[in-house]
Design an enzyme around this catalytic site. Structure first.
Site, PDB file in Angstrom:
ATOM      1  N   LEU A   1       9.837  -1.579 -10.914  1.00 53.79           N
ATOM      2  CA  LEU A   1       9.667  -0.307 -11.603  1.00 53.79           C
ATOM      3  C   LEU A   1      10.147   0.871 -10.774  1.00 53.79           C
ATOM      4  O   LEU A   1      10.509   1.911 -11.310  1.00 53.79           O
ATOM      5  CB  LEU A   1       8.196  -0.102 -11.982  1.00 53.79           C
ATOM      6  CG  LEU A   1       7.616  -1.107 -12.986  1.00 53.79           C
ATOM      7  CD1 LEU A   1       6.131  -0.861 -13.173  1.00 53.79           C
ATOM      8  CD2 LEU A   1       8.343  -1.014 -14.316  1.00 53.79           C
TER       9      LEU A   1
ATOM     10  N   GLY B   1       8.421   5.894  -0.494  1.00 52.92           N
ATOM     11  CA  GLY B   1       8.345   5.834   0.959  1.00 52.92           C
ATOM     12  C   GLY B   1       7.325   4.849   1.473  1.00 52.92           C
ATOM     13  O   GLY B   1       7.452   4.344   2.593  1.00 52.92           O
TER      14      GLY B   1
ATOM     15  N   ASP C   1      -2.943  14.795  -4.011  1.00 54.33           N
ATOM     16  CA  ASP C   1      -1.484  14.717  -4.171  1.00 54.33           C
ATOM     17  C   ASP C   1      -1.115  14.779  -5.649  1.00 54.33           C
ATOM     18  O   ASP C   1      -0.325  13.979  -6.138  1.00 54.33           O
ATOM     19  CB  ASP C   1      -0.938  13.438  -3.541  1.00 54.33           C
ATOM     20  CG  ASP C   1       0.586  13.502  -3.331  1.00 54.33           C
ATOM     21  OD1 ASP C   1       1.134  14.619  -3.289  1.00 54.33           O
ATOM     22  OD2 ASP C   1       1.212  12.438  -3.208  1.00 54.33           O
TER      23      ASP C   1
END
Length: 759
Positions: free
Chosen positions: A20, A24, A136
């Site tokens: 998919l 990182g 995040d």
């Protein structure tokens, strides 16, 4: 994209189908469970496997994702954080990320932007309620599924009550969407950091640019910490709500709960356009009036002004009215809102209550009181011995995350539980707590007391995330006199996905029927001894939940694919023999439907109405007769939004703005509608000629079940949110005694014959 050379064929026993994407920290694959369910597996890059700090972070990600698995996140299916190459499998959510959507289709507007904003605020509310900070929130971590936005990737999240990593203190995040405190002191980040990130994300969604965009990440970070946001292109009304989210200091920002209230108050045309699916500029006009008021006036409550004609989205006048010095900019409205958002929320609630009172006194026909003043209820029941009005707080296992309780009465006792409390016995006469058994984990929204028999109380226990490995949720039986634990069993948690309501265990006579922890079968135990009387496997390929139907018990089931996908569209209903566990023949129901209660020997279900992927209310009734196995259907005269409930053969919907509507459960015909001052009420509860509704703030209204006439209403008793939907009834009635649960584990009681009148 297809698998590449060097990609594994399977991970943890899950065959991989395709790649998919890769980032990182790891690569995400599409895989399948043995039953064929699609799952997304994140496989951590090999070079991180030996990094002790990274392993700690990944364990935190798994724990956080398990903690917040719900309607707005990807549920954890499996994980191996200690594997040689760590991995985690979650429910596969189909849809583009917000970043992809903006890149391909440009900025959002109108109802589409409104749905995104409210959905993300609800997601943050649920994430923060279980004590997690995401840290995040950015466009690539928001998936636009057909059911609404989902927040993914808890890779740098943490529990709000735990210390963050201290080994390096490195700054982790994405600068354009990070809060100032994340850049200044990353270890001191709290929930309002996520609110800042949500503000930046909404600006990005509305304009295609972030509010602090610069030529380099270093300049972006500098602007986040030191400069004012660029909001010129943000629709003025939305800007007034987004700007306080972008305050440099956390205490300047609203919480996720408060932000959700503000966003729900905004009309669709405040989001830069009107989508026909949203109902146009006239939709939700009561809420629009409240928004208009709190954007235009000081915080002192006053009657709502007359509503001006709807303006074009490009006209800033109604959204950002001229201040006393004659200036008129959207930024000035946002600045005023940022400096006083707490009193603004209070004023909005007060104005809504005033507006509800005015409507009740002046509206004609079935929607008003007919001009008459409130009449006292004169119940004929009795009161507990020595009864005096009382109020108490039941402290749970997580006092930092207060919740709401729910109560039942048995014999001469009141039993309450939910959230951080497995159960508590309270003296109904004076509110004295006889005993309390706490739940150590983070409260799960909507999961309250299971029930009680004459000598046994049954509740839920949520496990502490930091405790040794054990069942995340258990059904626990306690002795009614002493609170001593009698037995416990791990519990499943699929009822909401199947029925739309949270009810994974029920008391049926002298037995407790549960769903096992693997969500594969029903189990019945003697309520007192815990001895297993029978087990009943779910039909192959389905998930099921128990549904009480008066003295009977039913099973509502949906296929695995429907549970994992858009939700049950053709669920089945079966009788479930409480003595043997024998399942009757499956009867398919045209769904989606949600059970609301029994009437006249039939189970009554409501049919949700969808506009695209967004649920906008209910538009029909279905009735299942277990004796004949037949299902009949009725359409409502229009779509009604609100929290459903049922009592004495009548279906009720109580809306966010205080409107209560009653329907005949046999025909779907509207019996009456009443505007009240109790926003976001749950109910109903009945007793002595009245039907009761109450909000999380503890405000209670008593209505006549015959015509909806207001009998009396009370003032708030706790600091709770209004405008909620989907909550189970908060009021319990025994004779003349009315027991009410409110926010922050507040319980109070009064005599229905002498209610505490609203001032």
């Amino acid at each position: 994209m297809s698998l590449r050379g060097g990609d594994p064929a399977e991970i943890g026993g899950y065959p991989l189908e395709e790649r998919l994407g890769s980032g990182g920290m790891g690569t995400v694959f599409l895989a399948r469970t043995s039953s064929g369910r699609p799952v997304a597996i994140k496989l951590i890059h090999q070079h991180f496997a030996g990094d002790d700090e990274f392993r700690i972070r990944f364990r935190q990600e798994v724990a956080a994702a398990r903690r917040v698995s719900g309607a707005f996140t990807a549920a954890v299916v499996d994980a191996a954080p200690e594997a040689e190459q760590p991995w985690m499998a979650t429910t596969y959510i189909e849809g583009p990320t917000l970043a992809q959507r903006i890149a391909e289709g440009g900025p959002l507007g109108g109802a589409e932007l409104r749905r995104l904003a409210i959905g993300l605020a609800e997601a943050l509310r649920d994430i923060h309620r279980v004590g997690v900070v995401h840290r995040d929130l950015k466009p690539s971590n928001v998936v636009l599924s057909p059911e609404g936005p989902r927040v993914i990737d808890f890779g740098i999240s943490r529990a709000a009550d735990q210390e963050t990593l201290t080994m390096t203190g490195r700054v982790i995040g994405t600068p354009p969407f990070m809060s100032p405190e994340q850049l200044r002191a990353p270890r001191g980040v709290g929930p309002r950091s996520d609110v800042f990130s949500l503000g930046t994300l909404l600006v990005y969604a509305a304009t295609g640019r972030g509010p602090f965009d610069a030529d380099s990440p270093y300049m972006t970070a500098y602007q986040v910490v030191h400069e004012e946001p660029s909001l010129d292109a943000v629709p003025p009304v939305l800007r007034a709500v987004v700007e306080p989210c972008l305050g440099k200091e956390p205490e300047e920002r609203p919480s996720a709960d408060e932000l959700l209230v503000l966003l729900r108050d905004l009309p669709a045309d405040g989001f830069g356009g009107v989508d026909p699916a949203s109902g146009g500029p006239g939709a939700g006009r009561t809420r629009d009036m409240v928004t208009q008021h709190h954007l235009e006036t000081p915080a002192t409550p006053s009657p709502a002004p007359a509503l001006p004609a709807a303006s074009k989205p490009s006209d800033p006048a109604p959204a950002a009215p001229a201040p006393s010095d004659g200036g008129s900019t959207g930024a000035s409205a946002g600045g005023r809102l940022r400096s006083r958002w707490r009193p603004v929320l209070a004023a909005a609630v007060a104005v809504a209550a005033i507006g509800g009172g005015v409507a009740a006194l002046t509206a004609g026909g079935g929607d008003g009181d007919g001009g008459g003043g409130p009449a006292p209820a004169v119940p004929g029941g009795t009161l507990p011995a020595g009864f005096e009005p009382w109020r108490t707080t039941v402290l749970g296992g997580r006092e930092d995350i207060p919740d709401e309780l729910r109560c039942v009465t048995r014999q001469e006792a009141l039993f309450c539980g939910g959230g951080g409390v497995v159960a508590s016995r309270v003296d109904p006469g004076d509110g004295t707590q006889v005993w309390t058994v706490k739940s150590p984990g983070v409260p799960t929204q909507g999961m309250h007391l299971v029930g009680a028999t004459d000598d046994t109380v049954v509740g839920y226990r949520i496990a502490d995330q930091d405790a040794p490995q054990g069942p995340p949720e258990e059904v626990v039986a306690l002795d009614a006199d002493s609170g001593e634990e009698l037995w416990s069993t791990p519990s499943g948690a699929q009822s909401t996905a199947v029925t739309g309501r949270t009810r994974d265990a029920v008391v049926a006579g002298s037995a407790v029927v549960t769903v096992d922890s693997s969500n594969s079968r029903f189990e019945a135990r003697d309520a007192r001894s815990g001895e297993v009387a029978w087990t009943a496997p779910f039909p192959e390929g389905t998930q099921c939940a128990p549904v009480p139907d008066g003295p009977r018990l039913l099973a509502m089931c949906a296929t695995d694919a429907e549970v994992d996908g858009l939700g049950p569209r053709r669920p089945t209903l079966r009788t479930l023999d409480p003595g043997s566990g024998e399942l009757g023949a499956a009867v398919e129901v045209e769904g989606p439907v949600e059970p609301v209660g029994g009437a006249g020997g039939s189970l009554v279900l409501l049919s949700p109405h969808y506009e695209g992927a967004a649920r906008t209310g209910y538009d029909g009734l279905a009735r299942f007769d277990p004796a004949s196995g037949k299902v009949t259907y009725s359409r409502l005269d229009k779509v009604y939004d609100g929290t459903p409930g049922m009592a004495d053969g009548t279906v009720y919907l109580s809306g966010r703005t205080g409107l209560v509507t009653a329907f005949d459960s046999a025909t779907g015909r509207k019996r009456w509608a009443r505007q009240t001052g109790v926003e976001g009420a749950s109910g109903p509860a009945t007793g002595d000629g009245a039907v009761y509704f109450s909000s999380a703030s503890g405000r209670v209204v008593a209505l006549s079940p015959d015509d909806g006439k207001t009998l009396w209403a009370t003032d708030p008793r706790a600091d709770g949110l209004t405008g909620q939907e989907g909550a189970s009834p908060r009021v319990t009635v025994a004779g003349r005694a009315v027991f009410v649960a409110a926010a922050e584990n507040t319980l109070f009681a009064f005599d229905a014959g002498k209610p505490p009148r609203a001032h």
